[in-house]
Design a protein around this motif. Structure first.
Motif, mmCIF file in Angstrom:
data_model
loop_
_atom_site.group_PDB
_atom_site.id
_atom_site.type_symbol
_atom_site.label_atom_id
_atom_site.label_comp_id
_atom_site.label_asym_id
_atom_site.label_seq_id
_atom_site.Cartn_x
_atom_site.Cartn_y
_atom_site.Cartn_z
ATOM 1 N N ASP A 37 0.845 -1.189 0.000
ATOM 2 C CA ASP A 37 0.000 0.000 0.000
ATOM 3 C C ASP A 37 0.881 1.240 0.000
ATOM 4 O O ASP A 37 1.846 1.327 0.768
ATOM 5 C CB ASP A 37 -0.899 0.023 1.242
ATOM 6 C CG ASP A 37 -1.982 -1.037 1.188
ATOM 7 O OD1 ASP A 37 -2.544 -1.255 0.106
ATOM 8 O OD2 ASP A 37 -2.254 -1.661 2.238
ATOM 9 N N ASP A 176 -2.610 4.700 -14.200
ATOM 10 C CA ASP A 176 -3.682 3.801 -13.743
ATOM 11 C C ASP A 176 -4.919 3.859 -14.641
ATOM 12 O O ASP A 176 -5.993 3.383 -14.265
ATOM 13 C CB ASP A 176 -4.072 4.106 -12.296
ATOM 14 C CG ASP A 176 -4.459 5.566 -12.095
ATOM 15 O OD1 ASP A 176 -4.468 6.320 -13.097
ATOM 16 O OD2 ASP A 176 -4.749 5.951 -10.957
ATOM 17 N N ASP A 178 -7.043 6.175 -15.569
ATOM 18 C CA ASP A 178 -8.254 6.847 -15.103
ATOM 19 C C ASP A 178 -8.469 8.183 -15.807
ATOM 20 O O ASP A 178 -9.276 8.999 -15.369
ATOM 21 C CB ASP A 178 -8.215 7.037 -13.588
ATOM 22 C CG ASP A 178 -7.106 7.997 -13.150
ATOM 23 O OD1 ASP A 178 -6.264 8.380 -14.002
ATOM 24 O OD2 ASP A 178 -7.070 8.352 -11.960
ATOM 25 N N GLU A 257 -1.548 0.314 -9.011
ATOM 26 C CA GLU A 257 -2.929 -0.114 -9.189
ATOM 27 C C GLU A 257 -3.736 0.182 -7.934
ATOM 28 O O GLU A 257 -3.466 -0.368 -6.868
ATOM 29 C CB GLU A 257 -2.949 -1.618 -9.485
ATOM 30 C CG GLU A 257 -4.271 -2.181 -9.938
ATOM 31 C CD GLU A 257 -4.150 -3.640 -10.328
ATOM 32 O OE1 GLU A 257 -4.414 -4.519 -9.483
ATOM 33 O OE2 GLU A 257 -3.756 -3.902 -11.483
ATOM 34 N N ASN A 258 -4.696 1.093 -8.050
ATOM 35 C CA ASN A 258 -5.607 1.409 -6.928
ATOM 36 C C ASN A 258 -4.848 1.766 -5.653
ATOM 37 O O ASN A 258 -5.180 1.277 -4.564
ATOM 38 C CB ASN A 258 -6.558 0.236 -6.677
ATOM 39 C CG ASN A 258 -7.459 -0.057 -7.844
ATOM 40 O OD1 ASN A 258 -7.900 0.864 -8.534
ATOM 41 N ND2 ASN A 258 -7.721 -1.328 -8.098
ATOM 42 N N LYS A 260 -1.834 0.978 -4.822
ATOM 43 C CA LYS A 260 -0.898 -0.042 -4.396
ATOM 44 C C LYS A 260 0.184 -0.252 -5.442
ATOM 45 O O LYS A 260 -0.003 0.052 -6.615
ATOM 46 C CB LYS A 260 -1.615 -1.378 -4.156
ATOM 47 C CG LYS A 260 -2.583 -1.406 -2.989
ATOM 48 C CD LYS A 260 -3.147 -2.802 -2.801
ATOM 49 C CE LYS A 260 -4.052 -2.867 -1.581
ATOM 50 N NZ LYS A 260 -4.553 -4.241 -1.330
#
Length: 265
Positions: A37, A176, A178, A257-258, A260
């Motif tokens: 994380d 990522d 987005d 990713e998210n 992490k």
């Protein structure tokens, strides 16, 4: 084995080397398998934008002459929101400064941007980082041949609002998928890599090198994807020395990713 046991020092050294190698392989496998994380925190800025007042020394000063202690204008860079002015100040032979003149001729003193010795390496432009229609003024300056500093100003406010200061080489890329670009900064040797993201009208940042417990992290592009190679030092043997012939481990590669860092198999 009997012969080795007859030499206690050599036997102990071989034992320590074997243990260290086993530990190293175990840690490498753990690193390959583990996700991390990222701990994000709000990015800090250390300068304030100052609106300047008309000069009292001249009857009708030009907007540029509102810049405090103006010595010499070095460069003017027009943008769709106004003009960035690089200039030197009186009694300061070390720094170059940036000012901004809006289209309504409001004048703002921004930051010391660069060493005067290498001011030609400086740049300023409007950049689009986000899927939202938020313009940013990106100003870059240099302090010596290896130190780059970048400032991001939000430009859809009453005045240029400084939101992010970054040291090192930067990469503006959507890591990522987005539709918003993250800012990756890489500074120093070994490399300290940070990821700067836009969240709730502010920049946040995470120290990737620290979060991955690595000695060095480098962003790399492979097959159109930005990945992160993390290098870690091998463990020391029982006598405090690294096993002969060992250096930094081959890198473990991660993707973002998210929030992490996920290992790439």
């Amino acid at each position: 084995m009997l012969e080795l046991r007859s030499d206690p020092l050599r036997y102990a050294w071989l034992q320590a080397t074997t243990i260290a190698e086993n530990v190293r392989e175990t840690l490498k496998q753990a690193w390959r398998d583990q996700s991390y994380d990222l701990q994000f925190k709000d990015s800090k800025v250390y300068f304030d934008t100052q609106k300047t007042l008309p000069s009292k020394e001249k009857l009708n000063p030009s907007p540029e002459e509102h810049l405090p202690r103006l010595n010499r204008v070095l460069e003017r860079i027009p943008t769709e929101y106004g003009t960035v002015v690089f200039y030197s100040k009186q009694n300061d032979e070390e720094n170059m400064y940036a000012g901004f003149i809006s289209k309504t001729e409001q004048v703002y003193d921004l930051v010391p941007v660069s060493s005067l010795l290498v001011w030609e390496l400086s740049s300023a432009e409007i950049v689009k980082l986000l899927n939202q229609s938020i313009p940013f003024l990106r100003i870059q300056g240099a302090y010596g041949s290896n130190t780059i500093r970048t400032y991001y100003y939000r430009m859809d406010r009453e005045y240029p609002q400084l939101l992010l200061e970054v040291d090192g080489t930067i990469h503006e890329v959507d890591i990522d998928n987005d539709q918003d670009k993250e800012i990756i900064s890489v500074w120093g040797i070994p490399s300290i890599t940070k990821i700067h993201t836009w969240e709730e009208n502010r920049f946040q940042e995470a120290n990737v090198t620290l979060n991955l417990k690595a000695e060095s992290v480098m962003p790399v592009e492979r097959e159109g994807q930005v990945l992160f190679d993390a290098y870690r030092e091998p463990p020391q043997a029982a006598d405090g020395q690294r096993p002969e012939g060992t250096t930094a481990t081959t890198p473990t590669t991660y993707k973002y990713e998210n929030g992490k860092m996920v290992p790439v198999s």
